[in-house]
Enzyme design. Structure first.
Site, PDB file in Angstrom:
ATOM      1  N   ARG A 144      -5.343  -1.373   8.749  1.00  0.00           N
ATOM      2  CA  ARG A 144      -4.948  -0.041   9.200  1.00  0.00           C
ATOM      3  C   ARG A 144      -6.218   0.790   9.333  1.00  0.00           C
ATOM      4  NH1 ARG A 144      -2.005   4.924   5.952  1.00  0.00           N
ATOM      5  NH2 ARG A 144      -4.147   5.421   5.423  1.00  0.00           N
ATOM      6  N   TYR A 185      -6.495  13.491   6.844  1.00  0.00           N
ATOM      7  CA  TYR A 185      -5.643  12.603   6.071  1.00  0.00           C
ATOM      8  C   TYR A 185      -6.108  11.147   6.152  1.00  0.00           C
ATOM      9  CZ  TYR A 185      -2.346   9.029   5.503  1.00  0.00           C
ATOM     10  OH  TYR A 185      -1.816   7.848   5.131  1.00  0.00           O
ATOM     11  N   ASP A 211      -1.729   5.014  11.103  1.00  0.00           N
ATOM     12  CA  ASP A 211      -0.755   5.916  10.471  1.00  0.00           C
ATOM     13  C   ASP A 211      -0.937   7.324  11.025  1.00  0.00           C
ATOM     14  OD1 ASP A 211       1.014   7.206   8.811  1.00  0.00           O
ATOM     15  OD2 ASP A 211       0.158   6.430   6.932  1.00  0.00           O
ATOM     16  N   HIS A 231       1.121   9.793  10.142  1.00  0.00           N
ATOM     17  CA  HIS A 231       1.511  10.659   9.028  1.00  0.00           C
ATOM     18  C   HIS A 231       2.377  11.836   9.459  1.00  0.00           C
ATOM     19  CE1 HIS A 231       0.516  11.416   4.675  1.00  0.00           C
ATOM     20  NE2 HIS A 231       0.627  10.109   4.775  1.00  0.00           N
ATOM     21  N   GLU A 242       2.490   4.065  12.765  1.00  0.00           N
ATOM     22  CA  GLU A 242       3.327   4.442  11.618  1.00  0.00           C
ATOM     23  C   GLU A 242       3.621   5.936  11.601  1.00  0.00           C
ATOM     24  OE1 GLU A 242       1.524   3.233   7.941  1.00  0.00           O
ATOM     25  OE2 GLU A 242       2.537   4.797   6.810  1.00  0.00           O
ATOM     26  N   GLU A 267       8.179   5.464   4.646  1.00  0.00           N
ATOM     27  CA  GLU A 267       7.625   5.474   3.286  1.00  0.00           C
ATOM     28  C   GLU A 267       8.149   6.658   2.480  1.00  0.00           C
ATOM     29  OE1 GLU A 267       3.405   5.559   4.300  1.00  0.00           O
ATOM     30  OE2 GLU A 267       3.272   7.541   3.429  1.00  0.00           O
ATOM     31  N   ARG A 327       9.774   0.895   6.224  1.00  0.00           N
ATOM     32  CA  ARG A 327       8.687   0.993   5.236  1.00  0.00           C
ATOM     33  C   ARG A 327       9.141   1.464   3.857  1.00  0.00           C
ATOM     34  NH1 ARG A 327       3.909   0.615   5.260  1.00  0.00           N
ATOM     35  NH2 ARG A 327       3.201   2.654   4.573  1.00  0.00           N
ATOM     36  N   GLU A 341       1.967  -3.702   3.005  1.00  0.00           N
ATOM     37  CA  GLU A 341       0.762  -2.896   2.785  1.00  0.00           C
ATOM     38  C   GLU A 341       0.167  -3.261   1.426  1.00  0.00           C
ATOM     39  OE1 GLU A 341       1.493   1.337   2.598  1.00  0.00           O
ATOM     40  OE2 GLU A 341      -0.602   1.822   2.954  1.00  0.00           O
ATOM     41  N   TRP A 381       2.158  17.323   5.923  1.00  0.00           N
ATOM     42  CA  TRP A 381       1.151  16.454   5.331  1.00  0.00           C
ATOM     43  C   TRP A 381       1.752  15.054   5.294  1.00  0.00           C
ATOM     44  CZ3 TRP A 381       0.353  12.793   1.571  1.00  0.00           C
ATOM     45  CH2 TRP A 381      -0.970  12.305   1.538  1.00  0.00           C
TER      46      TRP A 381
HETATM   47  O1  EZ4 Z   1       0.250   9.130   1.922  1.00  0.00           O
HETATM   48  O2  EZ4 Z   1       1.058   6.933  -0.743  1.00  0.00           O
HETATM   49  O3  EZ4 Z   1       0.764   4.562   4.469  1.00  0.00           O
HETATM   50  N1  EZ4 Z   1       0.406   5.060   3.451  1.00  0.00           N
HETATM   51  C1  EZ4 Z   1       0.342   6.352   3.199  1.00  0.00           C
HETATM   52  C2  EZ4 Z   1      -0.032   6.756   1.786  1.00  0.00           C
HETATM   53  C3  EZ4 Z   1       0.750   7.966   1.332  1.00  0.00           C
HETATM   54  C4  EZ4 Z   1       0.685   8.124  -0.153  1.00  0.00           C
HETATM   55  C5  EZ4 Z   1       1.581   9.264  -0.613  1.00  0.00           C
HETATM   56  O4  EZ4 Z   1       1.739   9.272  -1.982  1.00  0.00           O
HETATM   57  O5  EZ4 Z   1       0.611   7.156   4.075  1.00  0.00           O
HETATM   58  O6  EZ4 Z   1      -1.400   6.971   1.674  1.00  0.00           O
HETATM   59 CO    CO Z   2       1.815   6.120   5.621  1.00  0.00          CO
END
Ligand code: EZ4
Ligand code: CO
Length: 402
Positions: A147, A159, A210, A212, A236, A262, A283, A339, A402
């Site tokens: 990733r 991030y 990712d 996010h 992701e 997640e 996930r 992961e 976030w």
């Molecule tokens: O932000 O586990 O894909 N993984 C992620 C992680 C999450 C953290 C949050 O607690 O996006 O880094």
């Molecule tokens: Co993630």
């Protein structure tokens, strides 16, 4: 067989972990991960005040009934705090069953469907050069899937990117740190990053990214389209999953595979996404998604729609979750990828693990149950430290995802 007692162990070897330990009248105990990053004590309190008293005296082998006692039986369903507690209970009960039958968890889930479990690593860098260097390092370790995240030109603190000389760790001590975000800069940058990664490392490497939850559906559609030439394994959390229908827009426009979940904690977070074939990977991890019992249902439902698993496995999930996930990954047919962010060495002072990484894949030994133990004396040396995930604002100050 009867549950005699249970307790919650909170410790912080480098970062916070919450563990549930359930005792039985036959000397066997079970362990479950109850870690919810930044909300650890809320889960601990829910377990201690409401769940443990209700567990005492029950037969730990009746996992399905106990699961429904704490799901259907509780008026206030779902939610990250209560589902994490239920996941911990469920894991501990499967651990007990495996130990009682003297067999590893994967055997209780149908046995092994594969010889090894494909995992993906994290690469990140504050800029392009550091990101490329980080990919090269993970390749050297043997990873076949990576990733990639990088700093965005013109933006501080993005991030998924560690500061110089540090390892990426999402939570920081005390109250949340504030990050900044600019969608325009990000959308211009991400395709350039992946173009460079492919140029340097070729076609074979499996690449993941990712987002996010930071894009609107039409922005995610644009990114997915522009990333198509680089053949990502997945994109992701392109869009927040609260509005499942939002993924219809993304899906109409791009063939880049999509992963999400997640932060989900129930199959009901996925019904539209899966049944309309809007995603490719689920996930939701064992530790937040209702444990083995619920994930079995989610994975079976997903399999009908050609959706595979790709469980969350960051360092804020404990080694107990990691091992439980690996048993699950070995057992089910529609496993996709796992992961894997290795925990810091200090974590092994508390948790005795039963899995290992070799040449891009994970292996697990035949210790009965989940197979991870916790050294309570060692855990006491690392008391809880309040820490938080960051918050994120647009550059004009608007609070953002976030
Ligand atoms: O932000 O586990 O894909 N993984 C992620 C992680 C999450 C953290 C949050 O607690 O996006 O880094
Ligand atoms: Co993630």
């Amino acid at each position: 067989m009867k549950i005699t007692d249970a307790k919650v162990i909170v410790c912080s070897p480098g970062r916070n972990f919450v563990t549930l330990k359930i005792y039985t009248d036959q000397g066997i105990y079970g362990l479950g991960d109850a870690t919810l990053n930044g909300r650890e004590l809320a889960v601990a309190k829910y377990l201690e005040e409401y769940c443990i008293p209700a567990l005492k005296g029950r037969n730990p082998l009746n996992i399905e009934d106990i699961w429904h006692y704490f799901y259907r039986g509780v008026y206030w369903k779902r939610g990250a705090v209560t589902m994490t507690a239920l996941s911990a209970i469920d894991m501990a009960l499967w651990d007990i069953k495996g130990k009682m039958l003297n067999t590893p968890l994967y055997n209780l889930l149908g046995g092994k469907s594969r010889n090894k479990v494909l995992v993906y690593a994290h690469s990140n860098g504050i800029d392009l050069d550091h990101a490329l260097e980080s990919v090269a390092q993970e390749l050297d370790k043997g990873f076949k899937a990576i990733r990639v995240q990088s700093g965005i030109p013109g933006l501080d603190h993005t991030y998924g990117v560690a500061q110089k000389g540090e390892k990426y760790e999402p939570a920081t001590k005390g109250l949340p740190r504030e990050d900044f975000w600019d969608t325009h800069k990000y959308l211009n940058w991400a395709p350039k990053l992946f173009s460079k990664v492919r140029e340097h490392f070729g076609e074979d490497l499996l690449l993941l990214h990712d987002v996010h939850h930071r894009l609107t559906p039409i922005e995610a559609a644009r990114l997915g389209k522009e990333l198509e030439p680089f053949h990502l394994f997945w994109m992701e959390d392109a869009v927040t999953g609260e509005l499942q229908e939002g993924f219809r827009v993304v899906r109409q426009h791009t063939t880049t595979p999509l992963a999400i979940g997640e932060v989900f904690n129930s199959v009901y977070d996925y019904t539209t996404l899966i049944s309309e074939q809007l995603i490719d990977f689920v996930r939701m991890p064992i530790v937040h998604g209702g444990g083995i019992t619920h994930l079995q249902k989610v994975a079976a439902f997903a399999s009908i729609y050609h959706v595979q698993t790709g469980f969350h496995g960051a360092t804020d999930l404990s080694p107990i979750n990691m091992a439980a996930a690996l048993h699950f990954d070995f057992a089910i047919n529609n496993f996709g990828i796992q992961e894997y962010m290795p925990h810091e060495e200090i974590v092994n002072e508390v948790f005795k693990i039963n899995y290992r990484f070799e040449e891009g894949y994970m292996y697990i030994d035949d210790t009965p149950g989940i197979g991870v133990d916790l050294d309570e004396k060692a855990a006491q040396k690392f008391p809880y430290i309040p820490a938080s995930l960051p918050v994120n604002r647009k550059t004009d100050g608007t609070l953002f995802y976030w």
